[in-house]
Design an enzyme around this catalytic site. Sequence first.
Site, PDB file in Angstrom:
ATOM      1  N   HIS A  76      -1.495 -26.574  13.010  1.00 37.00           N
ATOM      2  CA  HIS A  76      -0.116 -27.523  12.732  1.00 37.00           C
ATOM      3  C   HIS A  76       0.509 -27.026  11.451  1.00 37.00           C
ATOM      4  CE1 HIS A  76      -2.575 -30.527  14.815  1.00 37.00           C
ATOM      5  NE2 HIS A  76      -2.243 -29.729  15.680  1.00 37.00           N
TER       6      HIS A  76
ATOM      7  N   SER B  26     -11.123 -35.166  22.073  1.00 38.30           N
ATOM      8  CA  SER B  26     -10.369 -34.617  21.236  1.00 38.30           C
ATOM      9  C   SER B  26      -9.689 -35.711  20.244  1.00 38.30           C
ATOM     10  CB  SER B  26      -9.238 -33.962  21.541  1.00 38.30           C
ATOM     11  OG  SER B  26      -8.364 -33.220  20.618  1.00 38.30           O
TER      12      SER B  26
ATOM     13  N   ARG C 292      -8.381 -35.408  11.724  1.00 38.43           N
ATOM     14  CA  ARG C 292      -7.697 -36.038  10.937  1.00 38.43           C
ATOM     15  C   ARG C 292      -7.744 -37.818  10.817  1.00 38.43           C
ATOM     16  NH1 ARG C 292      -2.725 -33.768  14.532  1.00 38.43           N
ATOM     17  NH2 ARG C 292      -4.580 -33.551  15.865  1.00 38.43           N
TER      18      ARG C 292
ATOM     19  N   LYS D  39     -13.678 -29.877  24.916  1.00 37.33           N
ATOM     20  CA  LYS D  39     -13.075 -30.630  24.192  1.00 37.33           C
ATOM     21  C   LYS D  39     -11.733 -31.134  24.769  1.00 37.33           C
ATOM     22  CE  LYS D  39     -11.269 -31.003  19.434  1.00 37.33           C
ATOM     23  NZ  LYS D  39      -9.936 -30.527  18.991  1.00 37.33           N
ATOM     24  N   ILE D  40     -11.464 -32.480  25.168  1.00 37.97           N
ATOM     25  CA  ILE D  40     -10.355 -32.809  25.982  1.00 37.97           C
ATOM     26  C   ILE D  40      -9.868 -34.141  25.503  1.00 37.97           C
ATOM     27  CG2 ILE D  40     -11.321 -31.661  28.148  1.00 37.97           C
ATOM     28  CD1 ILE D  40     -12.408 -34.611  29.286  1.00 37.97           C
ATOM     29  N   LYS D  41      -8.774 -34.394  25.812  1.00 39.83           N
ATOM     30  CA  LYS D  41      -7.999 -35.654  25.598  1.00 39.83           C
ATOM     31  C   LYS D  41      -8.371 -36.721  26.041  1.00 39.83           C
ATOM     32  CE  LYS D  41      -3.552 -33.522  24.475  1.00 39.83           C
ATOM     33  NZ  LYS D  41      -3.474 -34.033  22.888  1.00 39.83           N
TER      34      LYS D  41
ATOM     35  N   TYR E 283      -6.435 -27.896  26.833  1.00 38.26           N
ATOM     36  CA  TYR E 283      -5.191 -28.764  26.521  1.00 38.26           C
ATOM     37  C   TYR E 283      -4.224 -28.540  27.546  1.00 38.26           C
ATOM     38  CZ  TYR E 283      -7.382 -29.497  21.815  1.00 38.26           C
ATOM     39  OH  TYR E 283      -8.200 -30.012  20.977  1.00 38.26           O
TER      40      TYR E 283
END
Lengths: 250, 250, 250, 250, 250
Positions: A26, A198, A228, A173-175, A142
């Site tokens: 990012h 995630s 974050r 690792k997934i949403k 993703y």
Amino acid sequence: MKKERMAPFLKDGRGMLLAYDQGLEHGPSTDFDERNVDPAFVMGVASKCGFNGVVFQKGVAERFYDGSVPLIIKLNGKTALPKGEPISRQVCSVEHAASLGAKGVGYTIYLGSSMEAEMLAEFGRIQEEAHDRDLAAIAWVYPRGSAVQNDSSKEIVAYAARLALELGADAAKIKYTGDSESFSWAVKAAAGVKVFMSGGPKAATDEGFLDQVRGVIRAGGTGVAVGRNIWQNDDPAAMSERLKRVVFGT
Amino acid sequence: MKKERMAPFLKDGRGMLLAYDQGLEHGPSTDFDERNVDPAFVMGVASKCGFNGVVFQKGVAERFYDGSVPLIIKLNGKTALPKGEPISRQVCSVEHAASLGAKGVGYTIYLGSSMEAEMLAEFGRIQEEAHDRDLAAIAWVYPRGSAVQNDSSKEIVAYAARLALELGADAAKIKYTGDSESFSWAVKAAAGVKVFMSGGPKAATDEGFLDQVRGVIRAGGTGVAVGRNIWQNDDPAAMSERLKRVVFGT
Amino acid sequence: MKKERMAPFLKDGRGMLLAYDQGLEHGPSTDFDERNVDPAFVMGVASKCGFNGVVFQKGVAERFYDGSVPLIIKLNGKTALPKGEPISRQVCSVEHAASLGAKGVGYTIYLGSSMEAEMLAEFGRIQEEAHDRDLAAIAWVYPRGSAVQNDSSKEIVAYAARLALELGADAAKIKYTGDSESFSWAVKAAAGVKVFMSGGPKAATDEGFLDQVRGVIRAGGTGVAVGRNIWQNDDPAAMSERLKRVVFGT
Amino acid sequence: MKKERMAPFLKDGRGMLLAYDQGLEHGPSTDFDERNVDPAFVMGVASKCGFNGVVFQKGVAERFYDGSVPLIIKLNGKTALPKGEPISRQVCSVEHAASLGAKGVGYTIYLGSSMEAEMLAEFGRIQEEAHDRDLAAIAWVYPRGSAVQNDSSKEIVAYAARLALELGADAAKIKYTGDSESFSWAVKAAAGVKVFMSGGPKAATDEGFLDQVRGVIRAGGTGVAVGRNIWQNDDPAAMSERLKRVVFGT
Amino acid sequence: MKKERMAPFLKDGRGMLLAYDQGLEHGPSTDFDERNVDPAFVMGVASKCGFNGVVFQKGVAERFYDGSVPLIIKLNGKTALPKGEPISRQVCSVEHAASLGAKGVGYTIYLGSSMEAEMLAEFGRIQEEAHDRDLAAIAWVYPRGSAVQNDSSKEIVAYAARLALELGADAAKIKYTGDSESFSWAVKAAAGVKVFMSGGPKAATDEGFLDQVRGVIRAGGTGVAVGRNIWQNDDPAAMSERLKRVVFGT
């Protein structure tokens, strides 16, 4: 029975991983402040707040990894700038990750991208090489690209989880899908692959974020890979403590 | 005389294979329910219902293959999401497939895709490597892409079968043309390559599906590679039994 | 602690590098005159005016490098002519650079280019190979391409610096943001990677250029990689002397 | 003097080759009937009717080649389906062709295709590898693609022949220009490379086809690589006999 | 001091090379007649008329090179047919060129093509491999593609010469700028790389061509790589003699 290569990152079958590759994905100005722009700060959080693993790109690991927490090296990466169908390619070899002390390697697959085939093929090679060296192969899956309408529907999140299974990943690792019941379908689709949510952008409230994690655990998920929501928090230690109680149910 | 590398998958020259790579190709939400989303269930069906082979991606085989039925590893795969001309690339090495106990490897070629050349070249390499290791090389040949009007005409199905012959495949998995006479042209075009009908989506009625298989056998085909018509069936054992009678004429 | 592979190019932690790859990047008619078109002249400047390193493409080094100053070989390069998204690929191997006596290798990444993935992957391999041979891996990170609006904003310059860190570079060559305070954010984002300002085109006044360098040093930067502002200067020795005072604060 | 690697395929400096790769290039339904769809039939024709060589893809050779006639393996191939600029890539290794008993390998270059560079490069590698193994390298050079107006003009056929010379082929398979005089320019351009006319689709009359071959021989050509005009003929033996008289002038 | 790998091709620091790769680059019908279509004729001219080197593609060298003149093998090539941005890829290995007795290898870079990066990278590898085998690496640098307005301006010709220097070529083959003064800028930009004028199409008059060569020599150039102006000439021996007097000033 498949060997559990995720063992270094688990406690009683659960785990929480601290992710810190956002500087590449990012850019520092999007996610970092004067405090967390410093990898030493994040290494300290991982170390002191009971994380079961920390995720770095090789460059950060080479300078800041202190060995106190099991290491996952992200093997591919891209910046946020290029438009068009997403593609992220390998920037670190499995051999080099191992030389840095990693117990696992991560790789992002953009499910649905028109460049998907390149990433599936590259992850396929990495998975074999990682297992030859006894490292866990973790798939960041993703959904993204012009073919993807909704990247957190029940269907597509389960697809992401299943992709990780089919390609031989040790963890995915997934949403989050938004609720525990629909997320449990992804966990079933993963069929034994460890499922980590995630973390995503910092949630509006800490409690809101923890609620998501509760949903993951209730659905049979393994835990969370969070960044974050920890290191942007005013009090990472307290937030980690609260997270730990949710993940480990203690 | 070419070595019959399909022998492990045949009984009296016929065979029925249970395919279970739909989790990758179509996604779990398209084809699976709570029962068959679990690879252990499908492994059980393969094992108990007399199948001559089972088809998995490497990740499923690593976790669920139990050795009770000869194994075919699909070496390439794609998801259903990207638009445009289809391309499916190798995600598992022949060496790795062999290490999992496979006696054969499968590879999909999208006949007619503008990316066809890449798949022909990749299958060409795989065929040689598989034979060096004494594994059968099985070509899934599916006509697809903007150049393909009708993927089950007599002409194009025979083309698919012939492609498998020309490239040195041991067996071809192709679509049914709709009737036995036209399908027999594909069998002739294959000129000794074992021809398996691709089961396709669950048929409207079980009898309708079995009629297709009867047509294949009458045309000189070797058998069927079936998935959804078995593991989506309410009674996979009974359906497998009926299928067995058709394939083996017992 | 990461090994300081930039040591050959530093004095008291600071450094000034003389860059001379403009013949390839811009063409001789854009940047050179009868004097500085001759690499021997520039080698002489590097040698006599106290530079800590000199940057050449392999062809120039093969003919003109005299060993008097530590050498950095640029490993990739492009011309100024092709339109479209920028891509610069490896034209010199790490092994060859080492054979020429280089202590470091440079590689340009066009941050934001739609071809970015190829350059990230190539730099990733070079970084490992360079470190295996104990050479510094220096990333020239230039934001460029249709996705880039402003290549010297605080945000994008910091992104460039961070990219170098994440990929394991020993040093980054980046543009100046225009003021010291904003540049200090890039230095922080680099988190220990040595930050060199890219000199850019000859400034309107010598003092204007030196002011930029002052800003870099004040921001915690390591120094400057300069070309045109030295070898286009009427008196390179005098200008180098002034620069040295700024960089080393003597 | 260059070694004559075509010797196995020549008698008194002339030769007639039986080509049978149309199953891949055109599909079985375009060129085959119930008789010639069977490679054993064509192998028999090659063997009994005095051909100096037979051309198969590896898969056909693996199952049907009987050693009675010198073998050429086509190393690349494509189907007739994809639209756009033609590209045909290697599907069989030189090593594998040698293991099948081949004395020569064939490779198609689509002269004028926008993908031409890939085929030139691939043939370049194959030529060296074939010669290392003492196999003839035979270039099928077919002008095709949007840049090609007329694929059988004197100029372009001579270009095809010359391309084979420049790239080091032992023989060229090219189209007929329509008359002997213009074809002799191609033979001159080939400068010693053995020139075989590509038989093409079945001619309207046998005599018409034989007239073409007469023109080739009169022009100094080596012979013909023929398929459909033989194995689509009602009496392949008689037609082969007539052809033989033309080619060898007996 | 860089090793002078061009020594086999020079006499008193000057040289004239006979180029004969037009059969591939332009096609035989564009440049050849009944006499010069025969490589033996051109080999004879090279041998009898005092040329310091002869340039062939590998196929021509394999059949016609007689060892009487030092050999340069062109390693890449394309035909004149494909439209769009020019790309020419390697069709002969350095190892193979050496095995044919070459003392140098040539490679064309289309400066300004959108495919430029591929050619720069390929030449970069070839340069190192050639030098490892003690062969001269000669860059044909031709400005071409939609980004190029004028391929013989002073600026772009100097860019071509400089590109050869930067990439480590031993010699550059470039176009003439039209006058000696502007060409001298290219010679300066080459900074020691031997500069050969590319002969180009047959000039209107012999004297006109020789005037160009005079300009090259006056500008400090090394000589000329000439083809059509010699072997299309009615009297190649006489023309070569006149050329020799210009190049060597005798």
